[in-house]
Scaffold this active site. Structure first.
Site, PDB file in Angstrom:
ATOM      1  N   GLU A 174      36.919  20.052  17.641  1.00  0.00           N
ATOM      2  CA  GLU A 174      36.630  20.042  18.884  1.00  0.00           C
ATOM      3  C   GLU A 174      36.949  21.122  19.764  1.00  0.00           C
ATOM      4  O   GLU A 174      37.840  21.436  19.888  1.00  0.00           O
ATOM      5  CB  GLU A 174      36.063  18.540  19.621  1.00  0.00           C
ATOM      6  CG  GLU A 174      35.764  17.667  18.932  1.00  0.00           C
ATOM      7  CD  GLU A 174      36.174  16.030  19.077  1.00  0.00           C
ATOM      8  OE1 GLU A 174      37.134  15.705  19.608  1.00  0.00           O
ATOM      9  OE2 GLU A 174      35.791  15.152  17.777  1.00  0.00           O
ATOM     10  N   GLU A 222      34.163  12.486  14.976  1.00  0.00           N
ATOM     11  CA  GLU A 222      35.817  13.059  13.840  1.00  0.00           C
ATOM     12  C   GLU A 222      35.200  12.048  12.779  1.00  0.00           C
ATOM     13  O   GLU A 222      35.777  12.920  11.235  1.00  0.00           O
ATOM     14  CB  GLU A 222      36.489  11.988  14.056  1.00  0.00           C
ATOM     15  CG  GLU A 222      37.487  12.031  16.042  1.00  0.00           C
ATOM     16  CD  GLU A 222      36.325  12.254  17.374  1.00  0.00           C
ATOM     17  OE1 GLU A 222      35.730  12.001  17.089  1.00  0.00           O
ATOM     18  OE2 GLU A 222      37.564  12.904  18.209  1.00  0.00           O
ATOM     19  N   HIS A 234      46.839   8.602  23.628  1.00  0.00           N
ATOM     20  CA  HIS A 234      46.889   9.529  24.051  1.00  0.00           C
ATOM     21  C   HIS A 234      48.405   9.930  23.535  1.00  0.00           C
ATOM     22  O   HIS A 234      48.763  11.551  23.653  1.00  0.00           O
ATOM     23  CB  HIS A 234      46.604  11.110  25.241  1.00  0.00           C
ATOM     24  CG  HIS A 234      45.186  11.304  25.330  1.00  0.00           C
ATOM     25  ND1 HIS A 234      44.233  10.011  25.768  1.00  0.00           N
ATOM     26  CD2 HIS A 234      43.655  11.800  25.659  1.00  0.00           C
ATOM     27  CE1 HIS A 234      43.104  10.448  26.484  1.00  0.00           C
ATOM     28  NE2 HIS A 234      42.602  11.599  25.721  1.00  0.00           N
TER      29      HIS A 234
HETATM   30  C1  LIG Z   1      35.860   9.939  20.008  1.00  0.00           C
HETATM   31  C2  LIG Z   1      36.611  11.101  21.007  1.00  0.00           C
HETATM   32  N1  LIG Z   1      36.640  11.994  21.076  1.00  0.00           N
HETATM   33  C3  LIG Z   1      37.089  13.244  21.001  1.00  0.00           C
HETATM   34  C4  LIG Z   1      37.506  12.607  22.669  1.00  0.00           C
HETATM   35  C5  LIG Z   1      38.528  13.862  23.279  1.00  0.00           C
HETATM   36  N2  LIG Z   1      37.627  14.281  24.602  1.00  0.00           N
HETATM   37  C6  LIG Z   1      37.957  13.553  25.795  1.00  0.00           C
HETATM   38  S1  LIG Z   1      36.928  13.869  26.928  1.00  0.00           S
HETATM   39  C7  LIG Z   1      35.906  15.147  25.944  1.00  0.00           C
HETATM   40  C8  LIG Z   1      34.616  15.927  26.614  1.00  0.00           C
HETATM   41  C9  LIG Z   1      33.454  15.184  26.976  1.00  0.00           C
HETATM   42  O1  LIG Z   1      32.585  15.363  26.745  1.00  0.00           O
HETATM   43  P1  LIG Z   1      31.036  14.946  28.133  1.00  0.00           P
HETATM   44  O2  LIG Z   1      30.803  13.444  27.043  1.00  0.00           O
HETATM   45  O3  LIG Z   1      29.968  15.924  28.098  1.00  0.00           O
HETATM   46  O4  LIG Z   1      31.867  14.185  29.107  1.00  0.00           O
HETATM   47  P2  LIG Z   1      32.035  15.002  30.309  1.00  0.00           P
HETATM   48  O5  LIG Z   1      33.684  15.480  30.170  1.00  0.00           O
HETATM   49  O6  LIG Z   1      31.756  15.906  30.659  1.00  0.00           O
HETATM   50  O7  LIG Z   1      31.837  14.152  31.833  1.00  0.00           O
HETATM   51  C10 LIG Z   1      36.611  15.514  24.361  1.00  0.00           C
HETATM   52  C11 LIG Z   1      35.764  15.843  23.674  1.00  0.00           C
HETATM   53  C12 LIG Z   1      38.034  11.356  23.244  1.00  0.00           C
HETATM   54  N3  LIG Z   1      38.268  11.020  24.186  1.00  0.00           N
HETATM   55  N4  LIG Z   1      37.146  10.911  22.118  1.00  0.00           N
END
Ligand SMILES: Cc1ncc(C[n+]2csc(CCOP(=O)(O)OP(=O)(O)O)c2C)c(N)n1
Ligand SMILES: Cc1ncc(C[n+]2csc(CCOP(=O)(O)OP(=O)(O)O)c2C)c(N)n1
Ligand SMILES: [Mg+2]
Ligand SMILES: [Mg+2]
Lengths: 357, 325, 357, 325
Positions: free
Chosen positions: D29, D60, D127
């Site tokens: 990612e 994942e 984290h």
């Molecule tokens: C299962 C999982 N994988 C990876 C992450 C790391 N991560 C945190 S926020 C994010 C992006 C989220 O994007 P979105 O769902 O569109 O929410 P936004 O930030 O746009 O509000 C990622 C990849 C996570 N929190 N949970």
């Protein structure tokens, strides 16, 4: 002959205000405005505290998304043991609407002992079952099955309550989202899912996240009513959420509402957003800011006058100042307050032997 | 009453709790009309209805997550994994959401996740797993593992009444293999208390689950053939672990053999060995030894499965060696 | 005058056969028939061995589903390093088409030392990367991401190969299915997903598994071409799969094909199917058996005569008899053959100390 | 060359392997244009293109499963978990599919799953996790955990070249905290070999990851203040574990302290203690003791995190106690 003055008087009388939509009143319109302003002002204050490194860890903004957060939450029945909501990191506005206090948010971000989680979890990761909001965990998607279970409890007990949960354009790619929304749809539980199309998942654009145009298209497979609206039009979001919530309350099962908005800041404060064209940000700020648009609606339709709004802004600033002053110098948690509460029984995790040497 | 099997005892415990407390409900795959893959919930759908016996889609993360949400709201869900092997699909939900809920946010999550575990049944690598180690490591989850019909009943009832999330591990090899007379009075096994399954003086075997029976067979054989007096401790609960009972038997016999069916590296036996070492080192007259499965995925052919898993003869040999030490 | 005999002669001449569809030939039509018969006959023989408790563990039938398995696999380019497939427990026919040998299946079910997995995994859980099939693991949904990765390797290396994977009406509820098919759709890899609507997931009917009518509806959210066909019509499945496979090969990404069929036996032999109305089973057996229907097509359209088919049946029986005779008395694996091969390095897992006492 | 940080060394190792072998590719990612949450893959997208640096959806299980499929076909995927905490979402795929592939079906699955681990960074419960224990227990996965910049480079290169699936755990607290001069010549750290981080006579500390540095600080302090000579063994690889190196130091000093950042119950230290017990019991002049995190989810407030995690002072105190034993 007598002079005719009435017409002149009539001429200076203000135009009749437009009818207020849905079940809203002027007071409620202003209350929503207050939450919008509170959300933005609180985040701006958090940025200042972040720059002074008083905030511990990352800072997440909802700039430009305050409209959908506040309006969707405002469409719920609020109060003790009423409707229920689970916010994401960018739904600070939703939490404030449900009754979270600015000082609680400030304390969380500064890891204060008095914060709702006692400094155990960060930022908006906290909740209040009585007031009806449940803090998320970081793992995206996980709150969907959990909120499906909460909605299931409403159905099993025949309570006229509705659960609302948010999911991002990125979070919808997770397996837990799929399992949870499908489970909820099959069980026909009173759940409203708000899909936030804000154009980014961290640095990932929608076309690398899914292969259909809209989030509304993504959920066609679950057999639930779906609607897509302008997420930066407060009244539109309010009315659409209200429809979905009442339909769910009426036993019509899961509803999905896509709100189109834009994440105008980086994923978190550290993110310089180099991957976002500057002009796009400017356009969204200039033409589609949810608060500016709401202000225009309120004033142009004769529901509020600018001085009233300025008055609210001032109150909000004062409220935040007071909250910051009240907590900024509070202590962090006592170290060994880390030990109790993993289980109800046993109540305390033992301290390691060498700590007592 | 006629003697009941391990499976019947579990069923009776579930049934009694559903009769006693209408907050208790079941969810899982094929547990309704069908009564579950092993018929543990046979008759529940007819008695308690589809609102309290919910057939779910094939979605373990949703099953566990929904149970957690309902538990927050005061219900008492019991989630079935059709085979415990599929709990791996809910690993994130259990370890990150459920286990941390109280600590993070003061949330009460009184729920039970249960399912058929273990080998000796020719189930192959995906229908024979022992999953305790993965969750044993996660603060916030309790783990119980009955070895007898009485505890199968007593522990499911205590697990349902417990205010913390409990993983209830039931061994499918024991389901219909063991029978026991149970009192008509209420049977409750306290969580966190080990059971002295056999008294002895010369050597202690600490174990749980199906291998309790291998240990007892071995103890009997050692008594007859070697005049060895072997004590067998059935842990019954893995988290929280009954350190007092473990140290008591160690101080009594001064020699310990830890036996479990799960693979060795990273298995529960390592933790037990470390605790004995820390809390009773001076009492040891010999090394703490382990009898476990070999470190391979569990193969399906009878010859292979029997080779990989710990057998009574292994316990006998290891105990003899340790007794002579 | 001379007697006119020609017409009479014409009258006794056989009618011209109907044109053979798609790229099929008479030989290939008969080869498909052979695989259909082989699948059913082999399973029937396994039932006999199961009753004699020669089969170790459970036995899974595909009775009534042989058509979609055989026809979909037959639509692939077969041979070394060509197209690639991953079957489920009820896709015995697909494996036979890809080159799995009846004796391999028999040995697997009897856990023989000479079985493809050396007795380590059960029934159809084995594969052959050269011939292009990969055995499933039990955890439903997991093969979707794995096959997406195999298809990704074809795309990265610009090989004109296609991957095909099966999923059941129940398995589609898993998070891994969602993550895998969405990942594949976004990456536009050459993957064909066959959704088997066979009315049951163990004892669970579709309406408790999902809230839309068809599997084709379930996958609307992935932005991929979707088609639904009668899974018990061999030629229809063949042609539809062929179209999907060639489109995927042409770079058009993931395709989903729903085949409607019926699981005419229990989930496994132990399952008495008490939850299935007897008349439904009778109807599917009487009116919609895929092999009976295929035989009717072959004979009525003049592509084959019953004696030819009977001849094939006899060969199949012989082949199976020979296979059973060859392996039924073979030994189980040597116990310590359980130790090698967890890693390439170290090559062998150590034997526990007490085993050498 | 100027000294490089742990993160730069990891990046260089990845880069060199991608230059060397075009079968190597990355997926995860935000690893493409953005260069990853911690910028480990900064510049890779520009150099190797989107075909070999794939930004994936947030999925994942799909990332790990797709990597496995590609690996079967002869490619060499390196999958990034944005934070290692999210590997829990791929637990089923890793433990059931990837780990068993060779044993079940003779499948070769040369892949690496890597991601930022660990605490001391105010990351809170989701984290900051240490995930080694959950996978340590699964036969079929190798686990490496570099503590130095040199090994960060040497182990990523060896992991990519290894024919078995490797979990590469990198500690985010070390990313930019430690610097080291690396030779211009190829750096390869053999998988399965521990490293003697400090020589000593009186007591041995067995550790890995970030706590290697806590142990070294403690050893220095003990040398200065107590004239104690402490040996520090950095395991580097957790699976397969270097038993020989562990037993060697135990036989040398006869006293062992096992230190890790992860929580205690079911942690890796238990297994190490059990192995020492089995293989070097006679050589022990005192109990094998553990210094680890407390058994709670890792809290976020600095005061709480510092209390929960093992600190240099804890190692010092425990070592003093053990030295006096
Ligand atoms: C299962 C999982 N994988 C990876 C992450 C790391 N991560 C945190 S926020 C994010 C992006 C989220 O994007 P979105 O769902 O569109 O929410 P936004 O930030 O746009 O509000 C990622 C990849 C996570 N929190 N949970
Ligand atoms: C993740 C997971 N959960 C549960 C099971 C147990 N299980 C095996 S087959 C099956 C039903 C599968 O139904 P479907 O996908 O429709 O396939 P079919 O049997 O109809 O071919 C279940 C629940 C499993 N194998 N994997
Ligand atoms: Mg987004
Ligand atoms: Mg089905």
């Amino acid at each position: 002959m007598t002079p005719r003055t009435a017409p002149a008087a009539a001429a200076v009388a203000p135009p009749a205000p437009a009818p207020i939509p849905a079940d809203l009143t002027r007071e409620r319109l202003l209350e929503m405005y207050r939450y919008l302003r509170l959300t933005r002002a609180l985040e701006e204050r958090l940025v200042a505290l972040y720059r002074q490194s008083k905030v511990i860890g990352g800072l997440f903004r909802s700039l430009g998304q305050e409209g959908e957060s506040v309006a969707s939450a405002y469409a719920l029945e609020r109060g003790r043991q009423r409707d229920f909501l689970s916010p994401l990191i960018r739904n600070l506005g939703s939490m404030l609407v449900m009754g979270a206090q600015p000082i609680e948010i400030l304390r969380q971000y500064m890891a204060k002992a008095k914060s709702p989680t006692g400094g155990r979890d960060l930022n908006v990761h906290f909740g209040d079952l009585e007031l009806g909001y449940l803090g998320q965990i970081s793992h995206l998607g996980d709150m969907i099955p959990v909120m499906a279970g909460i909605a299931l409890s409403f159905k099993m007990r025949r309570e006229p309550r509705v659960a609302l949960v948010y999911i991002g354009d990125g979070g919808m790619s997770t397996g837990t989202f799929h399992e949870g929304i499908n489970f909820a749809a099959v069980q026909r539980v009173p759940l409203v899912v708000i899909g936030e199309y804000n154009y980014w998942a961290y640095s990932t654009p929608p076309e690398r996240q899914f292969a259909v145009p809209r989030l509304a298209d993504r959920v066609r497979g679950y057999g639930i009513p779906v609607e897509s609206v302008d997420g930066n039009d407060v009244l539109v979001v309010y009315e659409a959420t209200r429809r979905a919530v009442e339909a769910a309350r009426a036993g019509q099962g899961v509803h999905f509402l896509e709100v189109e908005t834009y994440r105008r800041k980086g994923h978190a404060e550290h993110d310089d957003q180099r991957y976002v064209p500057a002009e796009v940000l400017e356009r969204w700020a200039r033409d589609r800011d949810p608060i500016d648009r709401y202000v225009a609606q309120l004033t142009e339709r004769g529901w509020a006058r600018l001085p009233e709004l300025a008055e609210i802004d001032a109150q909000v600033r004062q409220e935040i100042d007071a909250a910051v002053d009240a907590c900024v110098n509070e202590p962090l948690p006592e170290p060994d307050s880390a030990l109790p509460g993993v289980y109800l029984d046993p109540p305390v995790t033992p301290r390691h032997w060498y700590r007592s040497l | 009453m006629p003697p009941v099997t391990y499976l019947e005892a579990l069923r009776a415990g579930l049934w009694e709790e559903m009769e006693r407390d209408d907050r208790v409900f079941l969810l899982g795959e094929d547990i309704g009309r069908y009564g579950g893959a092993f018929k543990v919930t046979e008759g529940f759908f007819e008695r308690f209805g589809e609102a309290r016996v919910i057939d779910t889609p094939i979605a373990e993360a949703a099953i566990v997550g929904a149970a957690a949400g309902a538990a927050h709201m005061g219900l008492r869900p019991v989630a079935e994994m059709q085979f415990i092997d599929f709990i791996s699909c809910a690993y994130d939900m259990l370890t990150n959401y459920v286990a941390t809920a109280r600590y993070r946010a003061g949330l009460s999550t009184p729920m039970v996740v249960r399912g058929p575990c273990g080998g000796y049944v020719r189930g192959g690598p995906f229908h024979s797993q022992n999953v305790e180690a993965a969750f044993f490591h996660t603060p916030g989850l309790k783990i119980v593992y009955p070895a007898t019909a009485r505890d199968a009943k007593g522990l499911i009832k205590s697990a349902i009444r417990d205010d913390d999330p409990v993983l209830y591990l039931e061994h499918k090899w024991l389901y219909r293999r063991i029978k026991e007379d149970l009192p008509d009075t209420e049977v409750l096994t306290p969580i966190g208390e080990a059971r002295l399954a056999r008294e002895g003086r010369d050597l202690s075997i600490v174990t749980y689950g199906a291998t309790v029976w291998k240990a007892l067979e071995a103890a009997e054989q050692l008594a007859n053939e070697d005049k060895l007096s072997v004590e067998v401790l059935d842990l019954r609960t893995l988290v929280p672990m009954d350190d007092a009972a473990i140290m008591h038997t160690v101080r009594k016999t001064n020699k310990v053999l830890i036996v479990h069916e799960d693979t060795r590296t990273g298995g529960v036996a390592g933790e037990i060995a470390a605790r004995i070492n820390e809390q009773a080192f001076e009492w040891l007259d010999g090394p703490i030894m382990r009898v476990t499965a070999h470190d391979v995925p569990l193969p399906y052919a009878p010859t292979l499965e029997d080779f990989v898993l710990p057998q009574t003869e292994d316990v006998v040999k290891a105990a003899r060696w340790l007794a002579k030490y």
